[in-house]
Design a protein around this motif. Structure first.
Motif, PDB file in Angstrom:
ATOM      1  N   THR A 248      69.963  11.514  -6.814  1.00  0.00           N
ATOM      2  CA  THR A 248      70.544  10.574  -7.453  1.00  0.00           C
ATOM      3  C   THR A 248      72.139  10.813  -7.914  1.00  0.00           C
ATOM      4  OG1 THR A 248      69.804  12.095  -9.513  1.00  0.00           O
ATOM      5  CG2 THR A 248      68.350  10.182  -8.891  1.00  0.00           C
ATOM      6  N   SER A 249      72.407  12.321  -7.393  1.00  0.00           N
ATOM      7  CA  SER A 249      73.902  12.389  -7.733  1.00  0.00           C
ATOM      8  C   SER A 249      74.461  11.716  -6.365  1.00  0.00           C
ATOM      9  CB  SER A 249      74.014  13.987  -7.802  1.00  0.00           C
ATOM     10  OG  SER A 249      73.596  14.575  -6.626  1.00  0.00           O
ATOM     11  N   LEU A 250      73.942  11.505  -5.292  1.00  0.00           N
ATOM     12  CA  LEU A 250      74.525  10.797  -4.130  1.00  0.00           C
ATOM     13  C   LEU A 250      74.866   9.303  -4.194  1.00  0.00           C
ATOM     14  CD1 LEU A 250      72.908  12.945  -1.283  1.00  0.00           C
ATOM     15  CD2 LEU A 250      75.419  13.096  -2.053  1.00  0.00           C
ATOM     16  N   ILE A 251      74.033   8.624  -5.167  1.00  0.00           N
ATOM     17  CA  ILE A 251      73.937   7.388  -5.423  1.00  0.00           C
ATOM     18  C   ILE A 251      75.531   6.654  -5.585  1.00  0.00           C
ATOM     19  CG2 ILE A 251      73.099   5.293  -6.606  1.00  0.00           C
ATOM     20  CD1 ILE A 251      70.286   6.540  -6.945  1.00  0.00           C
ATOM     21  N   PRO A 252      76.371   7.281  -6.562  1.00  0.00           N
ATOM     22  CA  PRO A 252      77.453   6.811  -6.789  1.00  0.00           C
ATOM     23  C   PRO A 252      78.366   6.858  -5.607  1.00  0.00           C
ATOM     24  CG  PRO A 252      76.655   8.115  -8.641  1.00  0.00           C
ATOM     25  CD  PRO A 252      75.700   8.179  -7.740  1.00  0.00           C
ATOM     26  N   VAL A 253      78.286   7.948  -5.087  1.00  0.00           N
ATOM     27  CA  VAL A 253      79.263   8.404  -3.712  1.00  0.00           C
ATOM     28  C   VAL A 253      78.822   7.249  -2.663  1.00  0.00           C
ATOM     29  CG1 VAL A 253      79.648   9.894  -1.825  1.00  0.00           C
ATOM     30  CG2 VAL A 253      79.409  10.786  -4.197  1.00  0.00           C
ATOM     31  N   CYS A 254      77.675   6.898  -2.503  1.00  0.00           N
ATOM     32  CA  CYS A 254      77.093   5.989  -1.584  1.00  0.00           C
ATOM     33  C   CYS A 254      77.706   4.874  -1.721  1.00  0.00           C
ATOM     34  CB  CYS A 254      75.809   5.847  -1.077  1.00  0.00           C
ATOM     35  SG  CYS A 254      75.088   7.578  -0.416  1.00  0.00           S
ATOM     36  N   LEU A 255      77.714   4.176  -3.077  1.00  0.00           N
ATOM     37  CA  LEU A 255      77.902   2.966  -3.499  1.00  0.00           C
ATOM     38  C   LEU A 255      79.478   2.796  -3.467  1.00  0.00           C
ATOM     39  CD1 LEU A 255      75.554   2.537  -6.555  1.00  0.00           C
ATOM     40  CD2 LEU A 255      75.559   1.233  -4.351  1.00  0.00           C
ATOM     41  N   THR A 256      80.302   3.827  -3.681  1.00  0.00           N
ATOM     42  CA  THR A 256      81.793   3.812  -3.759  1.00  0.00           C
ATOM     43  C   THR A 256      82.136   3.781  -2.093  1.00  0.00           C
ATOM     44  OG1 THR A 256      81.798   5.274  -5.625  1.00  0.00           O
ATOM     45  CG2 THR A 256      83.890   5.152  -4.167  1.00  0.00           C
TER      46      THR A 256
ATOM     47  N   ALA B 149      80.175 -11.934   6.899  1.00  0.00           N
ATOM     48  CA  ALA B 149      79.051 -12.105   6.335  1.00  0.00           C
ATOM     49  C   ALA B 149      78.244 -10.769   5.857  1.00  0.00           C
ATOM     50  CB  ALA B 149      77.779 -12.868   7.241  1.00  0.00           C
ATOM     51  N   ILE B 150      78.466  -9.812   6.890  1.00  0.00           N
ATOM     52  CA  ILE B 150      77.752  -8.328   6.527  1.00  0.00           C
ATOM     53  C   ILE B 150      78.704  -7.927   5.247  1.00  0.00           C
ATOM     54  CG2 ILE B 150      77.488  -6.007   7.354  1.00  0.00           C
ATOM     55  CD1 ILE B 150      76.796  -7.411   9.942  1.00  0.00           C
ATOM     56  N   ALA B 151      79.907  -7.775   5.296  1.00  0.00           N
ATOM     57  CA  ALA B 151      80.883  -7.184   4.342  1.00  0.00           C
ATOM     58  C   ALA B 151      80.578  -7.815   2.916  1.00  0.00           C
ATOM     59  CB  ALA B 151      82.158  -7.413   4.968  1.00  0.00           C
ATOM     60  N   ALA B 152      80.583  -9.257   3.077  1.00  0.00           N
ATOM     61  CA  ALA B 152      80.218  -9.711   1.707  1.00  0.00           C
ATOM     62  C   ALA B 152      78.870  -9.576   1.193  1.00  0.00           C
ATOM     63  CB  ALA B 152      80.258 -11.418   2.061  1.00  0.00           C
ATOM     64  N   SER B 153      77.821  -9.463   1.641  1.00  0.00           N
ATOM     65  CA  SER B 153      76.609  -8.834   1.482  1.00  0.00           C
ATOM     66  C   SER B 153      76.550  -7.408   0.946  1.00  0.00           C
ATOM     67  CB  SER B 153      75.375  -9.168   2.212  1.00  0.00           C
ATOM     68  OG  SER B 153      75.522  -8.278   3.555  1.00  0.00           O
ATOM     69  N   LEU B 154      77.384  -6.589   1.729  1.00  0.00           N
ATOM     70  CA  LEU B 154      77.318  -5.197   1.240  1.00  0.00           C
ATOM     71  C   LEU B 154      78.337  -4.875   0.060  1.00  0.00           C
ATOM     72  CD1 LEU B 154      77.983  -3.195   4.691  1.00  0.00           C
ATOM     73  CD2 LEU B 154      76.357  -2.623   2.780  1.00  0.00           C
ATOM     74  N   ALA B 155      79.255  -5.731   0.108  1.00  0.00           N
ATOM     75  CA  ALA B 155      80.137  -5.573  -1.318  1.00  0.00           C
ATOM     76  C   ALA B 155      79.419  -6.045  -2.480  1.00  0.00           C
ATOM     77  CB  ALA B 155      81.622  -6.182  -1.127  1.00  0.00           C
ATOM     78  N   LEU B 156      78.910  -7.173  -2.423  1.00  0.00           N
ATOM     79  CA  LEU B 156      78.058  -7.646  -3.669  1.00  0.00           C
ATOM     80  C   LEU B 156      76.987  -6.963  -4.077  1.00  0.00           C
ATOM     81  CD1 LEU B 156      78.658 -11.550  -2.730  1.00  0.00           C
ATOM     82  CD2 LEU B 156      79.971 -10.092  -4.434  1.00  0.00           C
ATOM     83  N   SER B 157      76.301  -6.546  -2.853  1.00  0.00           N
ATOM     84  CA  SER B 157      75.145  -5.785  -3.208  1.00  0.00           C
ATOM     85  C   SER B 157      75.328  -4.383  -3.860  1.00  0.00           C
ATOM     86  CB  SER B 157      74.332  -5.465  -2.158  1.00  0.00           C
ATOM     87  OG  SER B 157      73.816  -6.746  -1.357  1.00  0.00           O
ATOM     88  N   ALA B 158      76.592  -3.901  -3.293  1.00  0.00           N
ATOM     89  CA  ALA B 158      77.040  -2.405  -4.058  1.00  0.00           C
ATOM     90  C   ALA B 158      77.517  -2.578  -5.406  1.00  0.00           C
ATOM     91  CB  ALA B 158      78.146  -1.828  -2.832  1.00  0.00           C
ATOM     92  N   VAL B 159      78.184  -3.593  -5.677  1.00  0.00           N
ATOM     93  CA  VAL B 159      78.644  -3.672  -6.837  1.00  0.00           C
ATOM     94  C   VAL B 159      77.566  -4.173  -8.033  1.00  0.00           C
ATOM     95  CG1 VAL B 159      79.832  -5.205  -8.418  1.00  0.00           C
ATOM     96  CG2 VAL B 159      80.890  -4.542  -6.336  1.00  0.00           C
ATOM     97  N   THR B 160      76.620  -4.855  -7.457  1.00  0.00           N
ATOM     98  CA  THR B 160      75.440  -5.246  -8.154  1.00  0.00           C
ATOM     99  C   THR B 160      74.482  -3.965  -8.480  1.00  0.00           C
ATOM    100  OG1 THR B 160      75.354  -7.330  -7.393  1.00  0.00           O
ATOM    101  CG2 THR B 160      72.963  -6.499  -8.585  1.00  0.00           C
ATOM    102  N   PHE B 161      74.166  -3.023  -7.404  1.00  0.00           N
ATOM    103  CA  PHE B 161      73.420  -1.852  -7.661  1.00  0.00           C
ATOM    104  C   PHE B 161      74.367  -0.664  -8.368  1.00  0.00           C
ATOM    105  CE2 PHE B 161      71.405  -2.810  -3.532  1.00  0.00           C
ATOM    106  CZ  PHE B 161      70.149  -3.169  -4.119  1.00  0.00           C
TER     107      PHE B 161
ATOM    108  N   TYR C 155      76.146  -1.439 -10.856  1.00  0.00           N
ATOM    109  CA  TYR C 155      75.968  -1.909 -12.599  1.00  0.00           C
ATOM    110  C   TYR C 155      74.556  -1.831 -12.805  1.00  0.00           C
ATOM    111  CZ  TYR C 155      81.020  -3.306 -12.809  1.00  0.00           C
ATOM    112  OH  TYR C 155      82.442  -3.266 -13.038  1.00  0.00           O
ATOM    113  N   SER C 156      73.584  -2.348 -12.282  1.00  0.00           N
ATOM    114  CA  SER C 156      72.138  -2.300 -12.618  1.00  0.00           C
ATOM    115  C   SER C 156      71.836  -0.904 -12.530  1.00  0.00           C
ATOM    116  CB  SER C 156      71.490  -3.017 -11.688  1.00  0.00           C
ATOM    117  OG  SER C 156      71.381  -2.704 -10.483  1.00  0.00           O
ATOM    118  N   ASN C 157      72.008   0.165 -11.663  1.00  0.00           N
ATOM    119  CA  ASN C 157      71.439   1.502 -11.703  1.00  0.00           C
ATOM    120  C   ASN C 157      72.334   2.416 -12.309  1.00  0.00           C
ATOM    121  OD1 ASN C 157      69.701   3.053 -10.747  1.00  0.00           O
ATOM    122  ND2 ASN C 157      70.474   3.817  -8.734  1.00  0.00           N
ATOM    123  N   LEU C 158      73.546   2.299 -12.516  1.00  0.00           N
ATOM    124  CA  LEU C 158      74.278   3.169 -13.282  1.00  0.00           C
ATOM    125  C   LEU C 158      74.631   2.975 -14.593  1.00  0.00           C
ATOM    126  CD1 LEU C 158      76.280   4.350 -10.125  1.00  0.00           C
ATOM    127  CD2 LEU C 158      74.334   5.418 -10.977  1.00  0.00           C
TER     128      LEU C 158
END
Length: 83
Positions: A7-15, A43-55, A57-60
């Motif tokens: 769980t401490s690696l989640i912010p690092v991976c999302l960043t 397309a891959i960059a868009a889905s990655l960026a939007l998913s990472a931002v969503t995760f 906010y929702s997870n942290l």
């Protein structure tokens, strides 16, 4: 892994995900010709960026998610010319 939990690696991976995908994601809004030339990467960059931002906010939560998002944006500035 010792005292380092997953769980401490989640912010690092999302960043890292935001940092590496933000500039290719912005191609959609900067130059349409470049987005047409690299549609798969965009397309891959868009889905990655939007998913990472969503995760982030929702997870942290709002505060930590905002810090992760801001850190990802700050780290993407030096990579602007390389991605």
């Amino acid at each position: 892994m010792g005292s380092l939990s997953v769980t401490s690696l989640i912010p690092v991976c999302l960043t890292a995900a935001i940092t590496l995908s933000w500039n290719p994601f912005l191609i959609l809004y900067r130059n349409n010709a470049l987005a047409v030339q690299a549609p798969v990467m965009t397309a891959i960059a868009a889905s990655l960026a939007l998913s990472a931002v969503t995760f982030a906010y929702s997870n942290l939560g709002a505060t930590t998610g905002s810090l992760v998002f801001a850190t990802g944006l700050m780290l993407s500035i030096p990579l602007r010319d390389h991605l």
